[in-house]
Design an enzyme around this catalytic site. Structure first.
Site, PDB file in Angstrom:
ATOM      1  N   LYS A  23       0.827  -1.210   0.000  1.00  0.00           N
ATOM      2  CA  LYS A  23       0.000   0.000   0.000  1.00  0.00           C
ATOM      3  C   LYS A  23       0.862   1.261   0.000  1.00  0.00           C
ATOM      4  CE  LYS A  23      -1.681   1.596   4.071  1.00  0.00           C
ATOM      5  NZ  LYS A  23      -1.388   3.002   4.371  1.00  0.00           N
ATOM      6  N   ASN A  24       1.832   1.309   0.919  1.00  0.00           N
ATOM      7  CA  ASN A  24       2.591   2.550   1.093  1.00  0.00           C
ATOM      8  C   ASN A  24       3.595   2.804  -0.024  1.00  0.00           C
ATOM      9  OD1 ASN A  24       1.102   3.083   3.315  1.00  0.00           O
ATOM     10  ND2 ASN A  24       2.652   2.479   4.809  1.00  0.00           N
ATOM     11  N   CYS A 119      -3.950  12.825  12.871  1.00  0.00           N
ATOM     12  CA  CYS A 119      -4.862  11.686  12.860  1.00  0.00           C
ATOM     13  C   CYS A 119      -4.738  10.992  14.210  1.00  0.00           C
ATOM     14  CB  CYS A 119      -4.564  10.748  11.702  1.00  0.00           C
ATOM     15  SG  CYS A 119      -3.026   9.895  11.887  1.00  0.00           S
ATOM     16  N   ARG A 124       1.422  14.430  13.217  1.00  0.00           N
ATOM     17  CA  ARG A 124       1.837  14.174  11.836  1.00  0.00           C
ATOM     18  C   ARG A 124       1.947  15.460  11.009  1.00  0.00           C
ATOM     19  NH1 ARG A 124      -0.813   8.747   9.670  1.00  0.00           N
ATOM     20  NH2 ARG A 124       1.162   8.613   8.586  1.00  0.00           N
ATOM     21  N   ASP A 308       4.540   0.344  12.079  1.00  0.00           N
ATOM     22  CA  ASP A 308       3.281  -0.233  11.600  1.00  0.00           C
ATOM     23  C   ASP A 308       3.085  -1.677  12.075  1.00  0.00           C
ATOM     24  OD1 ASP A 308       2.910   2.178  10.368  1.00  0.00           O
ATOM     25  OD2 ASP A 308       3.623   1.508   8.424  1.00  0.00           O
ATOM     26  N   ARG A 400      -8.650   0.070   4.771  1.00  0.00           N
ATOM     27  CA  ARG A 400      -7.721   1.009   4.130  1.00  0.00           C
ATOM     28  C   ARG A 400      -6.444   0.297   3.694  1.00  0.00           C
ATOM     29  NH1 ARG A 400      -5.840   5.403   7.660  1.00  0.00           N
ATOM     30  NH2 ARG A 400      -4.613   5.585   5.771  1.00  0.00           N
TER      31      ARG A 400
END
Ligand code: EPU
Length: 435
Positions: A23-24, A119, A124, A308, A400
């Site tokens: 994803k990233n 968030c 961030r 993560d 997500r």
């Protein structure tokens, strides 16, 4: 509709699972497609809500795309960019869309991009992104929640990042691709996704070297040097780590395909120290297994023990033998899973960015809610480990970043299903009707 997972804990995971594209990494490749005045095809694109958001950002700018969900490929045609604005409605849904700032500055020398804001996991900030663009010659105004950046031309510069920020490194790499002269990013982020972005950019005709080290050099090229290309995104190391942890958590044995073990060295090492066995079957296939109770370990999050995977590793420690200390080095507020893990019986003491996890014998099922993507995955693993039934709410966070999460877990033998409030009402009605 509020969707939830219902998990019956206690099943041992066995079988085979394949990891999707990162994803990233893919989000940044998609943003980078607008540098090309033509078509770019990307393979290994997972079907995730974050990917859909990035495609909407591109489409708002005038790019056309086709997404082949069977082939897991996306073709973006950025021949015609008609807007320089990334709207709040999209950027606020996904912080990663801020990466479009660097891409637009490269292509159009002007961009209006909504500030992403903080968030759940922390403030961030984006100050390094802004300072770096200013160093390249952009004039920046922040008004009404939008960053408005403009330059007659961008000129290469030496940029030192106070923190090796992933997003700032990537935004500045994109902005520097077409700048005049060379840009040196010092104290750059070194994650595998940074290397993958450099590889993507070089595939479309850019000149980037040093990615994966703390110093990245981007020699500016002319727009006409950039060209259409095809690129395959790397596998998702966090998804791989999540399945490895799920297998270990349930004392299972499974083959995990489409993994780059070199991207998970530190995590592998910690799992082995806890008592797991990890065997390389083929260059991108591993076998993970675990028997008996895990042993506690301490760890600090850093690029190769990514933040993560912190919540997921914490879940493993909740029933390990002994006490484990976790230090979260990146985010101010990334222990969001702690109250829910405590509700499932975990013994965790939190002191600022340290968590002290004292292993208990068992977790017990409870109703819990995902507070962010990785905390959500951690709670699913806790549910697989726990005695009895666990309900995980707020699945939109998990969607997500994990493609077909429950289907992949079911294939491994987990008892997990997705349902929503209307199905729940129907089930209750059926039960009432049968009484
Ligand atoms: N920071 C600043 N100023 C900046 C930029 C960052 O102070 O201008 C601080 C942040 O507040 C944070 C730290 O630096 O405390 C690191 O942030 P970074 O910029 O490295 O993170 P990011 O680019 O926003 C990416 C991943 C995250 C992952 C981090 C760290 C994407 C889309 N997101 O975020 O992934 O946690 O790097 O590895 O690439 C996830 O996938 O669940 C996720 C959150």
């Amino acid at each position: 509709m509020a969707e939830k997972f219902k998990i019956q804990g206690g099943e041992t995971l066995k079988g085979e699972v394949s990891v999707g594209g990162a994803k990233n990494a893919v989000l940044k490749h998609l943003a980078a497609t607008i540098l090309v005045n033509g078509k770019t095809k990307i393979y290994n694109v997972p079907h995730l809500t974050d990917v859909d958001i990035m495609l909407n950002v591109l489409s708002d700018l005038g790019a056309k795309y086709t997404y082949d969900k069977e082939e897991k490929s996306v073709v973006v045609d950025a021949s015609n960019i008609t807007s320089i604005t990334a709207k709040y409605e999209l950027v606020s849904k996904m912080r990663a869309s801020f990466i479009i700032l660097g891409a637009l500055m490269s292509r159009c020398k002007e961009a209006i991009v909504a500030l992403p804001g903080g968030c759940a996991i922390g403030e961030r900030r984006v100050d390094f992104h802004i300072k770096g663009l200013e160093a390249l010659g952009a004039k920046i105004k922040i008004e009404n929640g939008y960053v408005h950046a403009k330059a007659s031309k961008l000129v290469g510069a030496d940029i030192y990042l106070d923190i090796p920020s992933v997003g700032a490194t990537e935004n500045l790499m994109l902005a520097a691709v077409l700048a005049e002269g060379s840009t040196r990013i010092q104290n750059a982020a070194q994650e595998p996704e940074i290397i993958d972005l450099a590889n993507f950019l070089n595939t479309i005709g850019a000149d980037v070297s040093g990615a994966g080290t703390s110093e990245i050099l981007i020699n500016g090229v002319k727009a006409e040097n950039l060209h259409s290309a095809e690129y395959t995104t790397i596998p998702d190391r966090i998804e791989a780590g999540t399945f490895m942890a799920a297998v270990v958590a349930t004392r299972g044995k499974a083959i995990i395909k489409n993994v780059y073990p070199a991207h998970l060295t530190f995590f592998n090492d910690k799992l082995i120290k806890m008592g797991a066995s990890i065997k390389l079957v083929e260059p991108t296939t591993i076998e993970v297994s675990c028997k008996g109770r895990l042993s506690s370990i301490n760890f600090v999050t850093q690029p190769y023990f990514p933040t993560d995977l912190q919540a997921i590793a914490m879940t493993l420690l909740t029933t390990a033998n002994g006490v484990g200390i976790i230090t979260e080095s990146l985010y101010e507020n990334r222990f969001m899973q702690v109250p829910d893990l405590r509700r499932m019986g975990a013994d965790i003491h939190q002191d600022r960015n340290h968590a002290i996890v004292k292993g208990v014998k068992n977790l017990t099922g409870a109703t819990v809610a995902a507070s962010d993507l990785r905390a959500g995955a951690a709670l699913v693993i806790a549910g697989l480990m726990a005695n009895g039934q666990t309900i995980v709410e707020k699945l939109h966070h998990i969607d997500r970043g994990y493609e077909e999460f429950e289907h992949k877990l079911t294939k491994l033998g987990a008892k997990i299903c997705r349902y929503d409030d209307s199905t729940e009402a129907k089930i209750i009605q059926e039960i009432r009707g049968s009484i």
